[in-house]
Every structure is written in structure tokens, then in C-alpha cells.
Write a protein that holds these residues in place. Structure first.
Motif, mmCIF file in Angstrom:
data_model
loop_
_atom_site.group_PDB
_atom_site.id
_atom_site.type_symbol
_atom_site.label_atom_id
_atom_site.label_comp_id
_atom_site.label_asym_id
_atom_site.label_seq_id
_atom_site.Cartn_x
_atom_site.Cartn_y
_atom_site.Cartn_z
ATOM 1 N N CYS A 64 4.110 -60.367 -26.764
ATOM 2 C CA CYS A 64 2.924 -60.506 -27.735
ATOM 3 C C CYS A 64 2.555 -59.301 -28.902
ATOM 4 C CB CYS A 64 1.801 -60.856 -26.896
ATOM 5 S SG CYS A 64 1.650 -62.297 -25.931
ATOM 6 N N ILE A 65 2.981 -58.192 -28.478
ATOM 7 C CA ILE A 65 2.862 -57.006 -29.194
ATOM 8 C C ILE A 65 3.715 -56.738 -30.166
ATOM 9 C CG2 ILE A 65 2.541 -54.529 -28.771
ATOM 10 C CD1 ILE A 65 2.102 -54.979 -25.726
ATOM 11 N N PHE A 66 3.202 -56.434 -31.608
ATOM 12 C CA PHE A 66 4.045 -56.244 -32.482
ATOM 13 C C PHE A 66 4.401 -54.579 -32.449
ATOM 14 C CE2 PHE A 66 1.347 -59.652 -34.218
ATOM 15 C CZ PHE A 66 2.493 -60.298 -35.014
ATOM 16 N N ARG A 67 5.448 -54.367 -33.310
ATOM 17 C CA ARG A 67 5.995 -53.210 -33.206
ATOM 18 C C ARG A 67 4.918 -52.169 -34.141
ATOM 19 N NH1 ARG A 67 11.133 -52.840 -36.290
ATOM 20 N NH2 ARG A 67 11.324 -50.788 -34.888
ATOM 21 N N ILE A 68 5.121 -51.093 -33.805
ATOM 22 C CA ILE A 68 4.412 -50.203 -34.741
ATOM 23 C C ILE A 68 4.852 -49.632 -36.094
ATOM 24 C CG2 ILE A 68 5.143 -47.926 -33.760
ATOM 25 C CD1 ILE A 68 2.254 -46.655 -33.877
ATOM 26 N N ASN A 69 6.316 -50.061 -35.837
ATOM 27 C CA ASN A 69 6.842 -49.644 -37.245
ATOM 28 C C ASN A 69 6.593 -50.779 -38.434
ATOM 29 O OD1 ASN A 69 8.555 -48.950 -34.854
ATOM 30 N ND2 ASN A 69 9.607 -47.805 -36.506
ATOM 31 N N ARG A 70 6.137 -50.276 -39.521
ATOM 32 C CA ARG A 70 6.064 -51.108 -40.538
ATOM 33 C C ARG A 70 7.346 -51.513 -41.200
ATOM 34 N NH1 ARG A 70 4.415 -49.076 -44.911
ATOM 35 N NH2 ARG A 70 3.426 -50.695 -45.861
ATOM 36 N N ASP A 71 7.255 -52.807 -41.772
ATOM 37 C CA ASP A 71 8.337 -53.483 -42.589
ATOM 38 C C ASP A 71 8.310 -52.987 -43.807
ATOM 39 O OD1 ASP A 71 10.371 -54.727 -43.775
ATOM 40 O OD2 ASP A 71 10.056 -56.798 -42.787
ATOM 41 N N ILE A 72 9.009 -51.997 -44.202
ATOM 42 C CA ILE A 72 8.961 -51.298 -45.778
ATOM 43 C C ILE A 72 9.763 -51.816 -46.686
ATOM 44 C CG2 ILE A 72 7.747 -49.347 -44.734
ATOM 45 C CD1 ILE A 72 10.346 -47.953 -45.022
ATOM 46 N N ARG A 73 10.700 -52.916 -46.320
ATOM 47 C CA ARG A 73 11.853 -53.397 -47.232
ATOM 48 C C ARG A 73 11.324 -53.763 -48.821
ATOM 49 N NH1 ARG A 73 14.450 -57.714 -43.743
ATOM 50 N NH2 ARG A 73 12.056 -58.063 -43.216
ATOM 51 N N PHE A 74 10.253 -54.489 -48.518
ATOM 52 C CA PHE A 74 9.607 -54.903 -49.631
ATOM 53 C C PHE A 74 8.313 -54.280 -50.163
ATOM 54 C CE2 PHE A 74 12.301 -58.315 -47.641
ATOM 55 C CZ PHE A 74 13.349 -58.200 -48.353
ATOM 56 N N SER A 75 7.904 -53.436 -49.618
ATOM 57 C CA SER A 75 6.572 -52.685 -49.790
ATOM 58 C C SER A 75 6.896 -51.308 -50.744
ATOM 59 C CB SER A 75 6.005 -52.317 -48.575
ATOM 60 O OG SER A 75 4.700 -51.492 -48.738
ATOM 61 N N GLN A 76 5.792 -51.069 -51.805
ATOM 62 C CA GLN A 76 5.744 -50.000 -52.357
ATOM 63 C C GLN A 76 5.571 -48.642 -51.446
ATOM 64 O OE1 GLN A 76 3.331 -50.514 -55.833
ATOM 65 N NE2 GLN A 76 4.961 -51.540 -57.004
ATOM 66 N N ASP A 77 4.662 -49.160 -50.605
ATOM 67 C CA ASP A 77 4.209 -48.006 -49.511
ATOM 68 C C ASP A 77 5.279 -47.900 -48.419
ATOM 69 O OD1 ASP A 77 2.984 -46.592 -47.661
ATOM 70 O OD2 ASP A 77 1.499 -48.073 -47.147
ATOM 71 N N LYS A 78 5.913 -46.699 -48.526
ATOM 72 C CA LYS A 78 6.892 -46.534 -47.719
ATOM 73 C C LYS A 78 6.521 -45.944 -46.439
ATOM 74 C CE LYS A 78 9.803 -48.247 -50.506
ATOM 75 N NZ LYS A 78 10.390 -49.869 -49.923
ATOM 76 N N SER A 79 5.204 -45.739 -45.958
ATOM 77 C CA SER A 79 4.585 -45.256 -44.688
ATOM 78 C C SER A 79 5.433 -45.945 -43.543
ATOM 79 C CB SER A 79 3.177 -45.219 -44.756
ATOM 80 O OG SER A 79 2.704 -44.335 -45.684
ATOM 81 N N PRO A 80 6.259 -45.196 -42.654
ATOM 82 C CA PRO A 80 6.634 -46.040 -41.697
ATOM 83 C C PRO A 80 6.175 -46.508 -40.702
ATOM 84 C CG PRO A 80 7.077 -43.399 -41.422
ATOM 85 C CD PRO A 80 6.455 -43.804 -42.509
#
Length: 222
Positions: A64-80
Motif C-alpha cells: 500500500c505504501i508509496f516509495r519516498i523517491n519521486r519519479d523525476i523522469r518527466f519532471s522539471q523538478d529533479k528533487s529526488p
């Protein structure tokens, strides 16, 4: 029961100012102690309590729990890293985003609590729309129920501009049919995270939205 101490929120406040892998690496043990493990414990307990509201919920906390890591592949915000912890409480958890259920995220800016159907596949969306068209009184009663209105106000979601012809007339009477997402959501004071009131208040919200989620689930499964 209290699940989190002050460092849960403090961790995210500091992460917001240091959102890079080097800082996270140095603070990984702190993350695991103050954030990851307490959130896993909270979601495990929340799942057990939520099964009294929806017995079909069978997923485990890890599902159920989402990862804390962001998916930055298609985002201008590269904060991980994300600045909250979140989970889907449903039959299959985050592995099946189309299954109607409940959602929660905890962070220093706010708590988000809600549910419904956010990612519907084409056939599922058609089934939901026809269910709404065939049951206008039922839908009206669900959305006007004082308990639902008190907690969530309305169903949200993006809309299509056009519909199949057979649904156009029904949509004039019930504009919800235009929606391609049907979810309810509200925010709560993050100060609740450090109290023993968090669990009962979240469960109150889940219970208030449960009839709407059940209607959506029934539409998809039939």
C-alpha cells in the motif's frame, strides 16, 4: 495510540531544504527510525481497522505504501524525494490504482485523506458512468448524505468535454458523468500526526466516504 513523534515532521521540514541524495544518505538511519518504520506501523494498524469498514481490503502495508523517491523522469523538478509519506488503502493497494478505496498522506504541510477512483481504465470508466446514469436517485442520496458532505463536500476529478451519445442526456441531469476521475479528498491539520487522535479521525473520514467508494467498486465489478 500515538504512532509518530515530533521528528517525523522535523525530518521532512529539513528534507525540504536539503532535498538531495547526499543529505538523505547521511540521515538514512534517522529516516528509517523516525519516518519509515512508524509509517509502516501506522499503515498496518490502519489496514486492520479499515477492514471493518471494507472487508475486501486484503493488501499488506508493503503493498500500500508509496516509495519516498519521486519519479523525476518527466519532471522539471529533479528533487529526488517526496516531502510526505502516502498510501492507498484498498483491495490491492498501490498495485492497482484503479480499484476504488481510500488514500492518506502525512506531511508537514497537511494531512490528505480521501478515496474514490482516481485511475480508471476505459471499460471501468464506462461502467461507472452507466451506473451513475442508471441510478440517479442513489447517486444523489450518496452525495447529499450529511456525513459525506460534512467531511468531503463533493466528488472531484478531471472531466471529458465529450461523451458517447447514449450518455449525453443523462449527463445533463447528472454532470458527474463527465468526470473521468471520481474521488473525494480533504486536508487536516498536520499537528494531528503527533497525537493519539490521528487514527480515529482518519477512520471517521474513511467511514464517511465508504458508501461512495462501495458504489464505484460495485459499478466496476458488475
Amino acid at each position: 495510540m500515538k504512532y509518530f513523534d515530533r521528528d517525523f515532521l522535523e525530518f521532512f521540514k529539513e528534507l525540504a531544504a536539503n532535498n538531495h541524495k547526499e543529505w538523505f544518505y547521511v540521515n538514512r538511519k534517522r529516516y528509517e527510525k523516525s519516518v519509515k518504520k512508524p509509517f509502516e506501523n501506522f499503515i498496518s494498524a490502519l489496514l486492520e481497522e479499515s477492514r471493518q469498514i471494507d472487508p475486501s481490503i486484503s493488501a499488506q502495508a508493503k503493498d500500500c505504501i508509496f516509495r519516498i523517491n519521486r519519479d523525476i523522469r518527466f519532471s522539471q523538478d529533479k528533487s529526488p524525494y517526496k516531502l510526505d509519506r502516502s498510501a492507498i488503502i484498498s483491495e490491492k493497494g498501490r498495485k492497482d490504482h484503479s480499484s476504488p478505496g481510500f488514500y492518506i498522506s502525512l506531511g508537514p504541510e497537511h494531512i490528505s485523506v480521501g478515496g474514490g477512483a482516481y485511475f480508471l481504465q476505459k471499460k471501468q470508466l464506462a461502467a461507472v458512468r452507466h451506473k451513475i446514469a442508471d441510478n440517479p436517485k442513489k447517486v444523489k442520496a450518496l452525495l447529499n448524505d450529511p456525513n459525506f458532505v460534512n467531511f468531503f463536500d463533493e466528488l472531484k476529478g478531471e472531466e471529458n468535454k465529450r461523451l458517447p451519445k447514449e450518455l449525453t442526456e443523462a449527463a445533463e441531469k447528472q454532470p458527474l458523468i463527465y468526470k473521468k476521475q471520481l474521488y473525494y479528498m480533504t486536508t487536516l491539520d498536520p499537528a494531528l500526526i503527533e497525537t493519539d487522535e490521528l487514527m480515529p479521525i482518519v477512520l471517521e473520514h474513511f467511514s464517511a466516504g465508504a458508501p461512495v467508494s462501495a458504489f464505484l467498486k460495485n459499478a466496476i465489478s458488475n
